[in-house]
Design a protein around this motif. Structure first.
Motif, PDB file in Angstrom:
ATOM      1  N   LEU A 126       2.390  -6.504  -2.345  1.00 23.20           N
ATOM      2  CA  LEU A 126       3.842  -6.649  -2.362  1.00 23.20           C
ATOM      3  C   LEU A 126       4.195  -7.848  -1.496  1.00 23.20           C
ATOM      4  O   LEU A 126       3.980  -7.829  -0.291  1.00 23.20           O
ATOM      5  CB  LEU A 126       4.522  -5.382  -1.819  1.00 23.20           C
ATOM      6  N   ARG A 127       4.694  -8.907  -2.125  1.00 21.78           N
ATOM      7  CA  ARG A 127       4.998 -10.159  -1.422  1.00 21.78           C
ATOM      8  C   ARG A 127       3.790 -10.649  -0.610  1.00 21.78           C
ATOM      9  O   ARG A 127       3.932 -11.100   0.528  1.00 21.78           O
ATOM     10  CB  ARG A 127       6.220  -9.985  -0.521  1.00 21.78           C
ATOM     11  N   GLY A 128       2.631 -10.512  -1.193  1.00 25.58           N
ATOM     12  CA  GLY A 128       1.425 -11.007  -0.562  1.00 25.58           C
ATOM     13  C   GLY A 128       0.742 -10.041   0.393  1.00 25.58           C
ATOM     14  O   GLY A 128      -0.362 -10.300   0.859  1.00 25.58           O
ATOM     15  N   THR A 129       1.410  -8.912   0.710  1.00 28.46           N
ATOM     16  CA  THR A 129       0.817  -7.923   1.616  1.00 28.46           C
ATOM     17  C   THR A 129       0.115  -6.844   0.816  1.00 28.46           C
ATOM     18  O   THR A 129       0.723  -6.221  -0.058  1.00 28.46           O
ATOM     19  CB  THR A 129       1.904  -7.267   2.499  1.00 28.46           C
ATOM     20  N   PRO A 130      -1.178  -6.598   1.069  1.00 32.07           N
ATOM     21  CA  PRO A 130      -1.934  -5.628   0.271  1.00 32.07           C
ATOM     22  C   PRO A 130      -1.564  -4.183   0.579  1.00 32.07           C
ATOM     23  O   PRO A 130      -1.133  -3.857   1.690  1.00 32.07           O
ATOM     24  CB  PRO A 130      -3.388  -5.911   0.676  1.00 32.07           C
ATOM     25  N   LEU A 131      -1.707  -3.333  -0.434  1.00 30.21           N
ATOM     26  CA  LEU A 131      -1.559  -1.900  -0.240  1.00 30.21           C
ATOM     27  C   LEU A 131      -2.801  -1.398   0.477  1.00 30.21           C
ATOM     28  O   LEU A 131      -3.927  -1.670   0.051  1.00 30.21           O
ATOM     29  CB  LEU A 131      -1.402  -1.196  -1.590  1.00 30.21           C
TER      30      LEU A 131
END
Length: 385
Positions: free
Chosen positions: A319-324
């Motif tokens: 999400l916007r470059g941040t991983p789950l």
């Protein structure tokens, strides 16, 4: 004890430009713990069989495709004169079975989990399987496909899965090596074009067809020394734990990693906390994690925590470059094992969800204990009437 005498200069090394097909063959032919990767002679990282298995990199791609330059610590590194306890911690927290050993800043050799366990074997007779095993393991059914097995191994960051028959009894075990061996063997019989269409077929093959059987088991009262001796002798990474009177029932798993983790336990007053995949920490620190866990434990004064293990696992979704990220917190206490899991974008968010779940579970244990104490008091009063 330091690792100067147990590390070795014998290891497999490949360049970042090596084809993945060749690397997969190396794991099949030699079953190494890991392969050292270099770039023009300079150390670059370590790749494990699990990483090769879980990657979607084609055989014609280069090893460089598995290297992660975004990581601050792509692979653990230890000094040749490091002590065994700290080296064990490095391997556990990096989720690795082999680490490169440096001397005066230069790559000297490697240290493996087996080398450490062999060195401390005589000191493991004071521990039992019950002290260090993992309860309530993830299991498979005989007709589950290999695709499901891969997903479970990846999701939980484990290396083996007990397989149960239709009656719920232990009938086999599937490991990452079993799957890698099967996939590599099948790929050798097809062309690159065929593999695209055969991928789904491979994933649908039931685990019954590739599982190892019969299964090597152990019991809770077995010493850690005996369990490790069996693992080393038979070249197993772990054993299935069963009740002493019924080796058909699965109650847990003990692995070499569990034993390494036990080596890092300390007698210090401050809680011993280990973090697997520690390089994934972003906006939260090790100190912050320890403080949060201590706050939860303090809500139940009768609980004594022998060890806490926090594990982070990164998903492909972003999400916007941040991983789950998936986070699991597991406490080993005098009240049994208590865990909390959660997911969120970024390691801090995932940890917050997991710590909230852990707190609810701790308070639930506290509530159950209080109810039992009240019931005991009531019965005593009734008997006095």
């Amino acid at each position: 004890m330091n690792i100067a005498d147990i590390a070795t200069t014998e290891f497999i090394e490949v360049d970042v430009g090596t084809r993945m097909g060749k690397v997969r063959s190396m794991f099949e032919d030699g079953n190494p713990k890991g392969i050292i990767v270099t770039d023009d002679g300079e150390y670059e990282g370590v790749i494990s069989e699990r990483e090769v298995l879980q990657s979607h990199v084609e055989d014609d791609a280069k090893v460089a495709a598995l290297m992660k330059p975004s990581r601050n610590a792509p692979a653990p590194q230890v000094d040749r004169n490091e002590d065994v306890r700290e080296t064990a911690r490095v391997l556990v927290e990096s989720n690795a079975k082999v680490a490169p050993v440096f001397e005066n800043g230069d790559l000297w050799g490697v240290i493996t989990d087996d080398a450490i366990l062999e060195a401390v074997l005589e000191n493991l007779d004071t521990l039992t399987v019950e002290d260090i095993y993992t309860a309530e393991p993830v299991t498979l059914k005989e007709d589950d496909g290999i695709g499901r097995a891969i997903n479970q191994l990846r999701e939980h960051g484990i290396s083996r899965l007990p397989v149960l028959n239709e009656n719920g009894y232990l009938s086999g075990v599937v490991t990452t090596h079993d799957i890698a061996d099967f996939v590599i063997r099948e790929n050798h019989t097809t062309t690159t074009g065929d593999r695209v269409g055969d991928t789904q077929r491979l994933l649908d093959v039931p685990v019954y067809d590739i599982m190892a059987s019969p299964v090597e088991t152990t019991t809770l009262d077995t010493t850690a020394q005996e369990a490790v001796e069996t693992m080393l002798e038979k070249d197993y990474a772990g054993l299935i734990v069963t009740p002493e009177d019924d080796d058909r029932m699965v109650i847990g798993v003990i692995t070499k990693t569990d034993v390494l983790r036990a080596l890092t336990f300390t007698e210090e007053q401050r809680m011993d906390v280990q973090i697997t995949n520690i390089s994934m920490l972003d906006t939260i620190t090790r100190e912050g994690i320890v403080e949060n866990i201590e706050d939860v434990v303090d809500k139940y004064q009768d609980m004594q925590v022998q060890h806490a293990h926090v594990r982070f696992k990164e998903h492909q979704e972003k999400l916007r470059g941040t991983p789950l990220v998936h986070c699991q917190i597991r406490l080993r206490t005098n009240k049994g094992q208590i865990a909390g899991t959660g997911e969120g974008y970024g390691s801090e968010n995932a940890f917050r969800v997991a710590i909230d779940k852990l707190e609810r579970n701790v308070l639930e244990v506290k509530g159950v204990t209080s109810d039992e104490e009240y019931r005991g008091q009531l019965l005593r009063k009734l008997n006095e009437l």
